[in-house]
Design an enzyme around this catalytic site. Structure first.
Site, mmCIF file in Angstrom:
data_model
loop_
_atom_site.group_PDB
_atom_site.id
_atom_site.type_symbol
_atom_site.label_atom_id
_atom_site.label_comp_id
_atom_site.label_asym_id
_atom_site.label_seq_id
_atom_site.Cartn_x
_atom_site.Cartn_y
_atom_site.Cartn_z
ATOM 1 N N ASP A 12 -11.172 -36.155 -45.514
ATOM 2 C CA ASP A 12 -10.746 -37.113 -46.531
ATOM 3 C C ASP A 12 -9.244 -36.966 -46.740
ATOM 4 O O ASP A 12 -8.755 -35.881 -47.073
ATOM 5 C CB ASP A 12 -11.501 -36.844 -47.843
ATOM 6 N N ASP A 123 -9.520 -44.173 -45.172
ATOM 7 C CA ASP A 123 -8.973 -42.832 -45.404
ATOM 8 C C ASP A 123 -9.991 -41.700 -45.271
ATOM 9 O O ASP A 123 -9.698 -40.565 -45.666
ATOM 10 C CB ASP A 123 -8.328 -42.765 -46.790
ATOM 11 N N GLU A 124 -11.176 -41.961 -44.718
ATOM 12 C CA GLU A 124 -12.151 -40.876 -44.580
ATOM 13 C C GLU A 124 -13.036 -41.087 -43.358
ATOM 14 O O GLU A 124 -13.320 -42.220 -42.964
ATOM 15 C CB GLU A 124 -13.009 -40.730 -45.838
#
Length: 402
Positions: A12, A123-124
């Site tokens: 993350d 974003d992960e």
């Protein structure tokens, strides 16, 4: 060695949007930074950057860096509320093209070291490290350190936090335990020690409403949830959700890392700074609709998809939402086609001249029932074949007629 033989990582990125802005402009480092402002906001005389004190209108923060979080700011916070808490914090508009560039860079760097990656958003990601480590957690920790270094190098200095465990659910929880720039590990025999003391809300999927209901039952921690008989949870929350809660509290998650998933729908929407009247501001709304249709067409082109169904979402000033869909007899891909279908949806929307349905705060367009251009071509061929057979049968029937 883990019991299931699997080692799954959840990676993350830390305060992704805000840190992306600091990569582009290092002068922001050390300052409280929030993302979610309007484009065109200018710094006042004597200021290096625009601040929350200048903001007027409706909106929410997309993210806040850790300096801003120390002042009480967080993602999804109303921007005007944030302005009262930290008026001097920097406020920047979101630049999703820049964020997507960095997203592609960090994911490519990860795949160089561990190719089994499940994309979960900008974003992960989840990463299956089982083959690369032979199920050895010590080897996985070393690989995770290399992944973190590769991400930082690929993005010009951004950091990420990684959680390691034997399944996706636990890795998602522990990637948040040591932010920012953390590396957290939960071996199979450590689940009760590390995870059970945490609040139930740390389980991804136990939302605010479920937390309130659990609190009323005297359940606040994951260990207290684990102590509940599964029959009780099924009775209170339903068969499937109750069983899922029971298994999650005991660290059971059988999901695999999915390397690729077909997009089910693509949407674009915007929330207005001020409510828009459906009659008096029709020209403005038309321009917004044109912009959304154009962006959605670009999204479909990038993903190489066509849509069979187009839907419109409207949120009125009283926060009540309404959607209308239209399924066309052909596939839709261009901005003009999307716009035409969206207008058909709007014709079925019960707007009012006055009252709660006369002004709207959000407008969106969604494309669904997606297929590839090749699939669309095959469908056209099949349809033409059916039509040809129908015409042939018609002529045969005419010949047999008395």
């Amino acid at each position: 060695m883990c019991l299931s033989g699997r080692i799954i990582a959840h990676l993350d990125m830390d305060a992704f949007y805000a840190n992306a802005e600091m990569i582009r402009n290092p002068a922001l480092r050390g300052l409280p930074v929030a993302v979610g402002g309007r484009r065109g906001m200018q710094a006042l005389p004597g200021q290096a950057f625009p601040t929350l004190a200048q903001y007027q209108g409706r909106g929410v923060l997309t993210t806040a860096n850790y300096e801003a979080r120390a002042l009480g700011l967080h993602s999804a916070m109303p921007t005007m509320k944030a302005a009262k808490l930290a008026p001097h914090a920097v406020l920047l508009p979101a630049d999703f093209d820049w964020y997507k560039t960095l997203s592609r860079q960090f994911k490519a760097a990860v795949r160089e070291l561990a190719p089994k990656v499940e994309d979960r958003g900008i974003d992960e990601i989840y990463i299956d490290l089982t083959e690369e480590t032979d199920g050895d957690f010590d080897a996985a920790i070393e690989l995770a350190r290399r992944l973190k270094a590769a991400v930082t190098q690929a993005t010009g200095g951004m950091t990420c936090s990684v959680g390691l465990s034997e399944n996706k659910l636990t890795s998602k929880i522990c990637s948040d335990l040591q932010k920012p720039n953390g590396l957290s590990v939960v071996r199979p025999d450590q689940f009760q020690e590390i995870i059970w003391p945490l609040p139930v809300g740390k389980i991804n999927g136990v939302g605010p409403k479920a937390q309130e209901k659990l609190k009323a039952m005297g359940i606040n921690t994951i260990s207290e949830l684990a102590a509940q008989p599964v029959e009780v949870l099924r009775e209170r929350f339903g068969e499937s959700y109750g069983l899922w809660m029971h298994e999650s509290a005991h660290g059971i998650d059988r999901r695999d890392v999915t390397l690729y998933s077909e997009p089910k729908s693509i949407s674009r929407e915007t929330t207005f700074e001020h409510d828009m009247h459906v009659r008096r501001q029709r020209d403005n709304l038309t321009q917004v609709l044109l912009h959304l249709a154009d962006k959605l067409a670009q999204d479909l082109a990038r993903k190489q998809r066509l849509a069979k169904t187009i839907g419109v979402k409207v949120r009125f000033a009283d926060f009540k939402s309404l959607t209308r869909d239209v399924t066309t007899g052909f596939t839709v891909g261009t901005a003009e086609e999307i716009l035409q279908a969206a207008r058909e949806c709007l014709k079925k929307t019960p707007f009012e001249e006055k009252g709660p349905r006369s002004t709207i705060r959000l407008l969106g367009i969604k494309a669904s029932h997606l297929i590839t251009p090749a699939e669309a071509a095959l469908e056209r061929v099949a349809q033409e074949s059916r039509q040809a057979k129908g015409q042939a049968q018609l002529f045969l029937d005419l010949e047999d007629a008395p």
